[in-house]
Design a protein around this motif. Structure first.
Motif, short mmCIF file in Angstrom:
data_model
loop_
_atom_site.label_atom_id
_atom_site.label_comp_id
_atom_site.label_asym_id
_atom_site.label_seq_id
_atom_site.Cartn_x
_atom_site.Cartn_y
_atom_site.Cartn_z
N LEU A 248 0.85 -1.20 0.00
CA LEU A 248 0.00 0.00 0.00
C LEU A 248 0.88 1.24 0.00
N PRO A 270 0.53 -4.75 4.93
CA PRO A 270 -0.05 -5.08 6.24
C PRO A 270 0.39 -6.43 6.77
N ARG A 386 -7.89 2.11 5.33
CA ARG A 386 -7.10 1.68 4.18
C ARG A 386 -7.77 2.12 2.90
N ALA A 388 -8.51 0.77 -1.05
CA ALA A 388 -8.81 -0.56 -1.59
C ALA A 388 -9.11 -0.44 -3.07
N ALA A 405 -13.19 -3.66 3.85
CA ALA A 405 -11.90 -3.45 3.17
C ALA A 405 -11.29 -2.10 3.52
N ALA A 408 -8.33 -0.68 8.59
CA ALA A 408 -7.04 -1.34 8.80
C ALA A 408 -7.16 -2.29 9.98
N HIS A 414 -4.87 -6.72 2.78
CA HIS A 414 -5.68 -5.67 2.16
C HIS A 414 -6.44 -6.21 0.95
N SER A 416 -7.54 -5.97 -2.83
CA SER A 416 -7.00 -5.34 -4.03
C SER A 416 -7.04 -6.31 -5.20
#
Ligand code: FES
Ligand SMILES: [Fe+2]
Length: 417
Positions: A248, A270, A386, A388, A405, A408, A414, A416
């Motif tokens: 990220l 993460p 976060r 996404a 999503a 955090a 995550h 994606s």
């Protein structure tokens, strides 16, 4: 429409300005912890919100950040001797400890413009506001993951923070400015990157307690939409929607003064340490990071060399604007607006809704702070969010479908594509 007066209100962050007072209510990333590597190492100059500061690490490892200039007759403490738990002015030997207190010759009241400071996520943060409003520590995921999951850099950008930050909010430009990198940049390729090349982008903005979420949808396949979801957290943090299992990325756009800012670039994963390949790429100025002139935070590619623009690459569709690399594409375009963009002359359209909303929120927060209310984005819970990227059926609320999503959660991957 943004009037000249509103433009001034939003862009000026020096002491005593409404936006400056607002920014002084937050923890601000000031310098990398590694810039003060050892006890009694050389002091480091840093300018923030039009104030020149000096940072040093004392004999016991504590960090001090304070007014750069000696209270005696104004000499820069950058020349100072960092010794025996204090920074001593090189002119007549006045000595300051990490609280900013003058501890030797003569005694001074404890008010010499010192800042609160702390280390978190390999960054030294400072707080420049009233002591009674000191906020809790930030809750950004990039700052909370283990060291090996994170890569941080910063660079100077030669323009006001707001136009730089607005680039981080404006996800429409990605399909144009960065379209060739979406196939070639090693940290920006995935199925989602291919879908991002579609220029038919529609925006939906949702206000949150700490800022806003910007959902941008593009056609994906029959009956499906590809959503790229950006987070903006007050007052100057943005989080870029991810591509595949790539880490990220996010930024903090911190005013140095009204015509320059620090662009902090945060990359983190993460759930896993960053790979050797990822680290190597970023150290070489890849992804959202850039190569710097050694000993400075100024990019090698900068306005004095016309950003090394490559007209052949632009003509041959290897680079949309001819500047190499995602970060310098953004920086060059944003700097080209001038030191402070004159927003009275702009013509906003529907894809600028995120930018418009951010200006409204910043103004409201500055007025709230002036009236003694707590501005939004102070609560660390509002930082634990976060970005996404996700494919959803048509006619589904992206905000509801992606709700999980966008939070955090420690140890959780995550979302994606
Ligand atoms: S100016 Fe610093 S001790 Fe005199
Ligand atoms: Fe960009």
């Amino acid at each position: 429409m943004t009037t000249r007066a509103l433009n001034d209100f939003l862009t000026m962050t020096g002491p005593g300005t409404p936006m400056g007072e607002l920014f002084r209510r937050y923890w601000i990333p000031a310098l990398a912890a590694g810039e003060l590597p050892d006890p009694d190492c050389p002091p480091v100059r840093v300018k923030l919100l039009s104030e020149r500061l000096i940072a040093f690490r004392d004999t016991t490892g504590r960090v001090g950040v304070m007014d750069e200039f000696c209270a005696h007759r104004g000499v820069s403490l950058w020349f100072g001797r960092n010794e025996e738990n204090g920074l001593r002015c090189a002119y007549h030997g006045w000595k300051y400890d990490v609280t900013g207190q003058c501890v030797e010759v003569p005694s001074e009241p404890e008010e010499s413009g010192f800042c609160k400071k702390m280390e978190l996520g390999d960054v030294i943060w400072i707080y420049m506001g009233p002591a009674e409003h000191t906020p809790p520590l930030p809750g950004f995921e990039w700052a909370r993951v283990p060291h090996a999951h994170r890569f941080v850099s910063r660079r100077t950008q030669e323009c006001n923070y707001l136009q730089a930050m607005e680039g981080g909010i404006d996800s429409a430009h990605v399909s144009f400015l960065h379209r060739h990198e979406l196939r070639h940049d090693p940290l920006h390729t995935s199925k989602g990157a291919e879908l991002t090349r579609e220029t038919d982008a529609r925006f939906e903005v949702v206000e949150t307690a700490g800022g806003m979420i910007i959902g941008v949808r593009r056609p994906a396949g029959p009956g499906e939409l590809y959503w790229r979801i950006t987070q903006w957290v007050m007052p100057f943090h943005t989080m870029i929607p991810p591509y595949g299992d790539n880490a990220l990325n996010g930024h903090a756009w911190v005013p140095i003064d009204d015509e320059n800012c620090y662009t902090w670039c945060f990359t983190h994963h993460p759930t896993r340490p960053l790979s050797g390949h990822e680290l190597e790429t970023m150290r070489n100025g890849g992804g959202i990071h850039v190569k710097l002139i050694p000993g400075t935070f100024r990019p090698v590619v900068n306005k004095d060399n016309d950003y090394m623009i490559d007209r052949a690459a632009q003509r041959d569709n290897k680079s949309y604007c001819g500047v190499k690399g995602i970060a310098m594409q953004d920086a060059s375009i944003q700097e080209s607006m001038g030191p402070i963009q004159d927003r009275a002359k702009e013509n906003l359209v529907s894809t600028d809704n995120g930018v418009i909303m951010a200006r409204v929120r910043l103004r409201k927060a500055a007025l709230a702070a002036q009236e003694g209310r707590t501005p939004d984005g102070i609560d660390p819970a509002t930082h634990a969010v976060r970005s996404a990227s996700i494919v959803l059926p048509e006619n589904v609320s992206f905000y509801e479908a992606a709700a999980d999503a966008l939070v955090a959660k420690e140890g959780v991957e995550h979302v994606s594509i």
